[in-house]
Design a protein around this motif. Structure first.
Motif, PDB file in Angstrom:
ATOM      1  N   UNK A   3       0.845  -1.164   0.000  1.00 41.68           N
ATOM      2  CA  UNK A   3       0.000   0.000   0.000  1.00 41.68           C
ATOM      3  C   UNK A   3       0.901   1.242   0.000  1.00 41.68           C
ATOM      4  N   UNK A   4       0.701   2.117  -0.965  1.00 44.95           N
ATOM      5  CA  UNK A   4       1.530   3.317  -1.039  1.00 44.95           C
ATOM      6  C   UNK A   4       0.843   4.483  -0.339  1.00 44.95           C
ATOM      7  N   UNK A   5       1.665   5.381   0.107  1.00 42.95           N
ATOM      8  CA  UNK A   5       1.177   6.554   0.812  1.00 42.95           C
ATOM      9  C   UNK A   5       1.048   7.701  -0.192  1.00 42.95           C
ATOM     10  N   UNK A   6      -0.072   8.413  -0.196  1.00 45.18           N
ATOM     11  CA  UNK A   6      -0.261   9.534  -1.112  1.00 45.18           C
ATOM     12  C   UNK A   6       0.454  10.761  -0.581  1.00 45.18           C
ATOM     13  N   UNK A   7       0.986  11.550  -1.514  1.00 43.69           N
ATOM     14  CA  UNK A   7       1.628  12.802  -1.136  1.00 43.69           C
ATOM     15  C   UNK A   7       0.574  13.814  -0.714  1.00 43.69           C
ATOM     16  N   UNK A   8       0.843  14.504   0.378  1.00 46.61           N
ATOM     17  CA  UNK A   8      -0.046  15.556   0.836  1.00 46.61           C
ATOM     18  C   UNK A   8       0.429  16.885   0.256  1.00 46.61           C
ATOM     19  N   UNK A   9      -0.486  17.698  -0.188  1.00 44.99           N
ATOM     20  CA  UNK A   9      -0.171  19.035  -0.665  1.00 44.99           C
ATOM     21  C   UNK A   9      -0.281  19.987   0.522  1.00 44.99           C
ATOM     22  N   UNK A  10       0.809  20.683   0.819  1.00 46.99           N
ATOM     23  CA  UNK A  10       0.840  21.612   1.939  1.00 46.99           C
ATOM     24  C   UNK A  10       1.218  22.984   1.409  1.00 46.99           C
ATOM     25  N   UNK A  11       0.457  23.999   1.781  1.00 53.23           N
ATOM     26  CA  UNK A  11       0.748  25.360   1.347  1.00 53.23           C
ATOM     27  C   UNK A  11       1.586  26.065   2.416  1.00 53.23           C
ATOM     28  N   UNK A  12       2.756  26.502   2.003  1.00 56.56           N
ATOM     29  CA  UNK A  12       3.665  27.219   2.898  1.00 56.56           C
ATOM     30  C   UNK A  12       3.680  28.676   2.480  1.00 56.56           C
ATOM     31  N   UNK A  13       3.484  29.568   3.441  1.00 60.89           N
ATOM     32  CA  UNK A  13       3.478  30.998   3.156  1.00 60.89           C
ATOM     33  C   UNK A  13       4.747  31.632   3.693  1.00 60.89           C
ATOM     34  N   UNK A  14       5.319  32.524   2.884  1.00 65.02           N
ATOM     35  CA  UNK A  14       6.501  33.283   3.295  1.00 65.02           C
ATOM     36  C   UNK A  14       6.076  34.739   3.403  1.00 65.02           C
ATOM     37  N   UNK A  15       6.277  35.317   4.582  1.00 64.94           N
ATOM     38  CA  UNK A  15       5.911  36.716   4.786  1.00 64.94           C
ATOM     39  C   UNK A  15       7.090  37.480   5.372  1.00 64.94           C
ATOM     40  N   UNK A  16       7.189  38.740   4.973  1.00 67.15           N
ATOM     41  CA  UNK A  16       8.246  39.594   5.522  1.00 67.15           C
ATOM     42  C   UNK A  16       7.892  39.965   6.953  1.00 67.15           C
ATOM     43  N   UNK A  17       8.895  39.976   7.823  1.00 71.28           N
ATOM     44  CA  UNK A  17       8.661  40.345   9.216  1.00 71.28           C
ATOM     45  C   UNK A  17       9.979  40.767   9.849  1.00 71.28           C
ATOM     46  N   UNK A  18       9.897  41.243  11.060  1.00 68.97           N
ATOM     47  CA  UNK A  18      11.085  41.565  11.851  1.00 68.97           C
ATOM     48  C   UNK A  18      11.342  40.380  12.765  1.00 68.97           C
ATOM     49  N   UNK A  19      12.558  39.845  12.703  1.00 67.70           N
ATOM     50  CA  UNK A  19      12.892  38.678  13.517  1.00 67.70           C
ATOM     51  C   UNK A  19      13.966  39.055  14.535  1.00 67.70           C
ATOM     52  N   UNK A  20      13.951  38.385  15.678  1.00 63.12           N
ATOM     53  CA  UNK A  20      14.920  38.656  16.740  1.00 63.12           C
ATOM     54  C   UNK A  20      16.007  37.598  16.753  1.00 63.12           C
ATOM     55  N   UNK A  21      17.245  38.069  16.787  1.00 64.41           N
ATOM     56  CA  UNK A  21      18.410  37.200  16.947  1.00 64.41           C
ATOM     57  C   UNK A  21      19.078  37.655  18.233  1.00 64.41           C
ATOM     58  N   UNK A  22      18.920  36.859  19.279  1.00 64.77           N
ATOM     59  CA  UNK A  22      19.432  37.282  20.581  1.00 64.77           C
ATOM     60  C   UNK A  22      18.664  38.505  21.048  1.00 64.77           C
ATOM     61  N   UNK A  23      19.378  39.621  21.242  1.00 66.40           N
ATOM     62  CA  UNK A  23      18.737  40.860  21.680  1.00 66.40           C
ATOM     63  C   UNK A  23      18.533  41.848  20.542  1.00 66.40           C
ATOM     64  N   UNK A  24      18.952  41.503  19.318  1.00 68.60           N
ATOM     65  CA  UNK A  24      18.864  42.411  18.187  1.00 68.60           C
ATOM     66  C   UNK A  24      17.746  41.998  17.239  1.00 68.60           C
ATOM     67  N   UNK A  25      17.161  42.988  16.566  1.00 65.03           N
ATOM     68  CA  UNK A  25      16.108  42.733  15.589  1.00 65.03           C
ATOM     69  C   UNK A  25      16.631  42.985  14.184  1.00 65.03           C
ATOM     70  N   UNK A  26      16.227  42.130  13.250  1.00 65.16           N
ATOM     71  CA  UNK A  26      16.631  42.238  11.855  1.00 65.16           C
ATOM     72  C   UNK A  26      15.409  42.090  10.961  1.00 65.16           C
ATOM     73  N   UNK A  27      15.519  42.640   9.760  1.00 64.78           N
ATOM     74  CA  UNK A  27      14.492  42.387   8.751  1.00 64.78           C
ATOM     75  C   UNK A  27      14.648  40.946   8.312  1.00 64.78           C
TER      76      UNK A  27
END
Length: 77
Positions: A1-25
């Protein structure tokens, strides 16, 4: 019995991210309402994949960083 591939939608959005104590685009990758990864743009052609607010790895291309996050998500789910 084979397993069917699932279609998954991944969204990429711009945001401000934190690295340690600093924020970056940067970017957030989400599936539905769940954030699966963050990427900080540290400079021209320098992207950092973040895990729990700490840098996990560096890439010169955004596509490679996105691919790494998706690969890690697929391995853990």
């Amino acid at each position: 019995m084979s397993k069917k591939d699932k279609k998954i939608e991944i969204q990429i959005s711009e945001s401000t991210v934190k690295v340690g104590n600093e924020s970056y685009e940067g970017y957030q990758l989400t599936i539905g309402k769940k954030v699966i990864g963050e990427i900080a743009e540290l400079g021209e052609a320098n992207f950092a994949v973040l895990k729990n607010g700490n840098t996990e790895s560096f890439y010169k291309k955004l596509e490679k960083a996105v691919g790494n996050i998706i690969e890690n998500y697929n391995l853990s789910n």
